[in-house]
Motif scaffolding. Structure first.
Motif, PDB file in Angstrom:
ATOM      1  N   GLU A  95     -48.160  -6.988  20.756  1.00  0.00           N
ATOM      2  CA  GLU A  95     -49.578  -6.952  21.091  1.00  0.00           C
ATOM      3  C   GLU A  95     -50.369  -7.882  20.173  1.00  0.00           C
ATOM      4  OE1 GLU A  95     -53.016  -3.633  20.822  1.00  0.00           O
ATOM      5  OE2 GLU A  95     -51.213  -3.003  21.930  1.00  0.00           O
ATOM      6  N   LYS A  96     -50.055  -7.845  18.881  1.00  0.00           N
ATOM      7  CA  LYS A  96     -50.736  -8.740  17.935  1.00  0.00           C
ATOM      8  C   LYS A  96     -50.450 -10.201  18.277  1.00  0.00           C
ATOM      9  CE  LYS A  96     -51.119  -5.746  13.911  1.00  0.00           C
ATOM     10  NZ  LYS A  96     -50.757  -5.530  12.517  1.00  0.00           N
ATOM     11  N   LYS A  97     -49.193 -10.493  18.619  1.00  0.00           N
ATOM     12  CA  LYS A  97     -48.811 -11.859  18.965  1.00  0.00           C
ATOM     13  C   LYS A  97     -49.583 -12.327  20.200  1.00  0.00           C
ATOM     14  CE  LYS A  97     -44.928 -14.846  20.033  1.00  0.00           C
ATOM     15  NZ  LYS A  97     -43.510 -14.939  20.332  1.00  0.00           N
ATOM     16  N   ASN A 132     -52.495 -11.272  21.216  1.00  0.00           N
ATOM     17  CA  ASN A 132     -53.888 -11.485  20.814  1.00  0.00           C
ATOM     18  C   ASN A 132     -54.068 -12.821  20.099  1.00  0.00           C
ATOM     19  OD1 ASN A 132     -54.782  -9.065  21.896  1.00  0.00           O
ATOM     20  ND2 ASN A 132     -54.525  -7.934  19.982  1.00  0.00           N
TER      21      ASN A 132
END
Length: 180
Positions: free
Chosen positions: A43-45, A47
């Motif tokens: 999810e961070k990637k 974003n």
């Protein structure tokens, strides 16, 4: 300490790594599936991938910055001379050939031979000395001499978008400035 442990547990809970259950007056904690970590990273990637185009646009608005690097010892000198040989059509050198040869030994002759092989043009402004007079004009080299560089322990090299200032005293110091 108990307070610190509960603070850490609360942070892990917020990240979804653990779950808590209250029975009576006691709170029980249980580790969640470790796959939660992988999903959180994905999810961070995603974003970050989403904002990269905007960041690149901002980088282009600001333009290229001036980059200044400082090297101590032979590393800097070799880096500059290798840069010239790798990606250069013409170079300008101003300085004291005699001090440069003392400071960097055999490297100037290797540089000269490789430069001629690669047909890189050079303009030299050197001190008036027997050592400097051994360098002569040829198809790819122009040499001029001046008394004003006789006591200079510095060499200035200009190529592409780089100006390198080498101070030929111990410890040898190279300041590389890259700028349009």
């Amino acid at each position: 300490p108990r307070g610190t442990a509960y603070d850490i547990l609360e942070k892990l809970k917020i990240k979804g790594l653990i779950a808590s259950l209250i029975k009576g007056k006691t709170t029980y904690f249980r580790a969640n599936d470790p796959e939660v970590l992988v999903k959180a990273l994905e999810e961070k990637k995603a974003n970050i991938q989403r904002i990269i185009p905007g960041l690149k646009d901002m980088q282009n608005i600001i333009g290229k910055k001036v980059i200044i690097e400082v090297f101590e010892g032979m590393v800097g000198i070799r880096k500059i001379l290798d840069d010239v040989l790798d990606d250069c059509k013409e170079v300008i050198i101003m300085g004291n050939e005699q001090y440069a040869r003392q400071a960097i030994s055999h490297h100037p002759e290797n540089f000269r031979m490789k430069r001629l092989e690669r047909k890189i043009k050079i303009k030299n402004l050197l001190e008036e000395s027997k050592t400097a007079r051994t360098l002569e004009d040829d198809k790819y080299s122009k040499v001029k001499h001046t008394e004003q560089l006789k006591d200079s322990k510095e060499v200035l090299i200009i190529y592409n978008e780089v100006t390198a200032h080498m101070i030929m005293e111990e410890p040898t110091t190279t300041i590389k400035i890259t700028s349009e």
